[in-house]
Structures are given as C-alpha cells and as structure tokens.
Design an enzyme around this catalytic site. Structure first.
Site, PDB file in Angstrom:
ATOM      1  N   ILE A   1       6.036  -4.753  10.423  1.00  0.00           N
ATOM      2  CA  ILE A   1       5.921  -3.833   8.412  1.00  0.00           C
ATOM      3  C   ILE A   1       5.365  -2.146   8.956  1.00  0.00           C
ATOM      4  CG2 ILE A   1       5.456  -4.045   6.312  1.00  0.00           C
ATOM      5  CD1 ILE A   1       5.102  -7.457   7.033  1.00  0.00           C
TER       6      ILE A   1
ATOM      7  N   LYS B   1       0.585  -9.782   8.669  1.00  0.00           N
ATOM      8  CA  LYS B   1       0.654  -8.633   9.340  1.00  0.00           C
ATOM      9  C   LYS B   1      -0.920  -8.459   9.696  1.00  0.00           C
ATOM     10  CE  LYS B   1       1.968  -3.512   7.554  1.00  0.00           C
ATOM     11  NZ  LYS B   1       1.707  -3.220   6.275  1.00  0.00           N
TER      12      LYS B   1
ATOM     13  N   THR C   1       0.566  -1.220  -0.207  1.00  0.00           N
ATOM     14  CA  THR C   1      -0.198   0.194  -0.048  1.00  0.00           C
ATOM     15  C   THR C   1       1.188   1.178   0.377  1.00  0.00           C
ATOM     16  OG1 THR C   1      -1.407  -1.028   1.730  1.00  0.00           O
ATOM     17  CG2 THR C   1      -1.734   1.062   0.969  1.00  0.00           C
TER      18      THR C   1
ATOM     19  N   TYR D   1      -1.909 -10.053   5.391  1.00  0.00           N
ATOM     20  CA  TYR D   1      -2.132  -8.916   5.303  1.00  0.00           C
ATOM     21  C   TYR D   1      -3.153  -9.030   5.938  1.00  0.00           C
ATOM     22  CZ  TYR D   1      -1.495  -4.403   5.096  1.00  0.00           C
ATOM     23  OH  TYR D   1      -1.207  -3.051   5.199  1.00  0.00           O
TER      24      TYR D   1
ATOM     25  N   TYR E   1     -12.754  -4.356  -1.364  1.00  0.00           N
ATOM     26  CA  TYR E   1     -13.869  -3.596  -1.599  1.00  0.00           C
ATOM     27  C   TYR E   1     -14.751  -4.850  -2.191  1.00  0.00           C
ATOM     28  CZ  TYR E   1     -16.390  -1.090  -5.324  1.00  0.00           C
ATOM     29  OH  TYR E   1     -17.750  -0.383  -5.843  1.00  0.00           O
TER      30      TYR E   1
ATOM     31  N   ARG F   1      -8.025  -0.604   5.285  1.00  0.00           N
ATOM     32  CA  ARG F   1      -8.064  -0.207   4.206  1.00  0.00           C
ATOM     33  C   ARG F   1      -9.339  -1.129   2.950  1.00  0.00           C
ATOM     34  NH1 ARG F   1      -4.538   3.964   0.857  1.00  0.00           N
ATOM     35  NH2 ARG F   1      -3.102   4.282   2.797  1.00  0.00           N
TER      36      ARG F   1
END
Length: 293
Positions: free
Chosen positions: A203, A161, A44, A133, A107, A138
């Site tokens: 991270i 993550k 990202t 992740y 999405y 997000r």
C-alpha cells in the site's frame, strides 16, 4: 484477498480547501489505467485527520461510483478512540467497499493488550475484511508480531499493512501467521525486498505518481524475478525517498500538480505546501522515474 499494488490515494483540494472532485476523478482514472489493484481511501495520505467524516463519506461514495467494481476499495476507519473507530466502521459498512484499513491507535500509546482489544472490537463491528495497519513512526506504538498472530485468528482480520520497513519483522509475521494472512508493505523504499522475501503486496505513496512502475515492480517481485524488479525499482528509489522530504502527502501533492493531474497542491492546515527549496528535488525524482512532465 488483498495482494498486489495498492495506492494510498491523496485527496485533491481546491485553492480554497474544498475537495476537488474533478481532480479526484482524474486521479482514479490514472490509477485504473495503469493497473493498480486497489485504492485506499481516507488513510493518512488522504488527510483523513483533517477531513470531517461527512466529507470522507462523500469522497468514498464518489470513488465507489467511478470505480464501479474495476478494482478493490479499502476505507480507512482508524481512530485512537475505540468507540469512534467502531462508529466509523458501522457507518462505512453500508458502503460498497471491499474492506477496511485500521491503523493502530495513535497518541495515547496503548499497550499490546489494549491494541489487541481495540482491533477485536473494531473487527466485531463489521463482517467485511479488516487489514491491520502498523506505522510506529506515525502513531508512537508498534504492533508486535505476537499480537498480530493472535489477531490473525479473528475471522475477518485478514492481513496487515506493515510499515516498519523491517525484514526481521516480516520474517516474524511469516513465522507466526498462516500463509493466507495478507502481508503488505507500507514502506515504499523496502517494498521490493519485502515481497521478494515473502510479502504479498504494497500500500504505497509512490503509486500516486508512478502507478505503472509500481504495478510492474510488484508483479515482478511476486513472480520472484529479482533482476526485473530491481531494474524497475532502481528508477523509483528517488521517489520512494523524496516523496517524504516533507510530511506526506505534501510532496506527493506537489508532484501530482506538476504532472498536471490535480489543479492545486493545497493541503489543509496544519499541513502546508511544499517549500520551494524542495521542488527541484521532487522534479528530479520524477524525471529519474521516467515520468513525463
């Protein structure tokens, strides 16, 4: 396997929007010189969403050649289309990387069952290690601990993550996954506590601008030295907060330009440059982190 301080590396660009390879070389050197354990390329923070895959591969190859085995390299391979994520994974598998960072499908908001099948399919497309992740802020979906536990049984899914910032979620992951399953924080503000409570690393966005501080803080936390880790992290808290004053990586790019590490803070639309009203805030955060300007 993936433990310590990793940077979610930005992708520097010229004033006309091309990848700035000279600045990229400078950034990679900066990370290597300050003890960062690994680089995450085209996540990202690297603006993968607006960089065509052919360009992503070129950036990755440039980093691989420069690093020459001196630290680990993870490549972002995520997509909200399972078929696309598989295709990217197959292409990236030919590169000399240490593993993948695979974000939850964004999405389209899949169910836990859908995410389970997605990650199983992506992992089956490679023999390299895969880090899950989870970043609900997000993506609009939250990969639950029970789903992670099931995915941890896949041979090459080796960790996660986890960016919720929740210590309860960390406790759930520790209770449901084996001790060799890597737990990395994806939330800089709570990374210290995450590691003190049993996580294995981070991270990080902050590591772009403060790699030495993050390396030292993570090392102290992994050793269980709460006081030392807290003393270092106190200086970094303003960065943890203010590098998100606008959408990541807008503030980080401005900070790196202010530090003289990149030539331009250009980001591809729909991202824009840092608003002038926020520049003094970032500068103050850099000063609090004892970064020379």
């Amino acid at each position: 396997m993936f433990r310590g301080s990793y940077v979610a590396l930005i992708t520097p660009m010229t004033e006309t929007g091309e990848v700035d390879y000279a600045s990229l070389h400078t950034l990679v050197d900066y990370q290597l010189q300050n003890g960062t354990d690994g680089l995450v390329i085209m996540g990202t923070t690297g603006e993968a969403a607006t960089i065509p895959f052919s360009e992503q591969l070129a950036v990755l190859q440039a980093v691989i050649e420069q690093v020459a085995g001196r630290c680990q390299i993870l490549a972002g391979n995520g997509s909200n289309s399972t078929a696309e994520a598989i295709a990217k994974t197959v292409a990236l598998n030919a590169y000399a990387i240490d593993g993948f960072l695979t974000v939850t499908p964004y999405y389209n908001k899949p169910t836990q069952k859908g995410m389970l099948a997605h990650f199983q399919a992506v992992a089956a497309a490679t023999d390299k290690p895969v880090l899950l992740y989870n970043v609900p802020g997000r993506t609009g979906v939250d990969l639950q601990a029970a789903t992670v536990a099931e995915l941890s049984q896949v041979k090459n899914i080796v960790g996660i993550k986890e960016a919720t910032g929740s210590m309860l979620r960390l406790a759930e992951l520790k209770a449901s996954c084996s001790a060799d399953f890597d737990l990395l924080s994806g939330d800089d503000a709570s990374a210290k506590e995450f590691i003190l409570q049993g996580g294995h690393g981070v991270i990080s966005v902050t590591t772009n601008v403060a790699p030495a501080g993050m390396t030292a803080m993570i090392a102290a936390a992994r050793q269980g030295n709460r006081q030392q880790a807290s003393d270092i992290d106190d200086c970094l808290q303003a960065l943890h907060r203010d590098l998100f004053i606008e959408s990541n990586p807008i503030p980080t790019k401005w900070a790196l330009k202010r530090m003289g590490l990149i030539a331009s803070d250009f980001a591809r639309l729909p991202l824009t440059r840092l608003e002038p009203i926020h520049q003094a805030v970032i500068e103050q955060a850099l000063q609090q982190a004892k970064i020379n300007l």
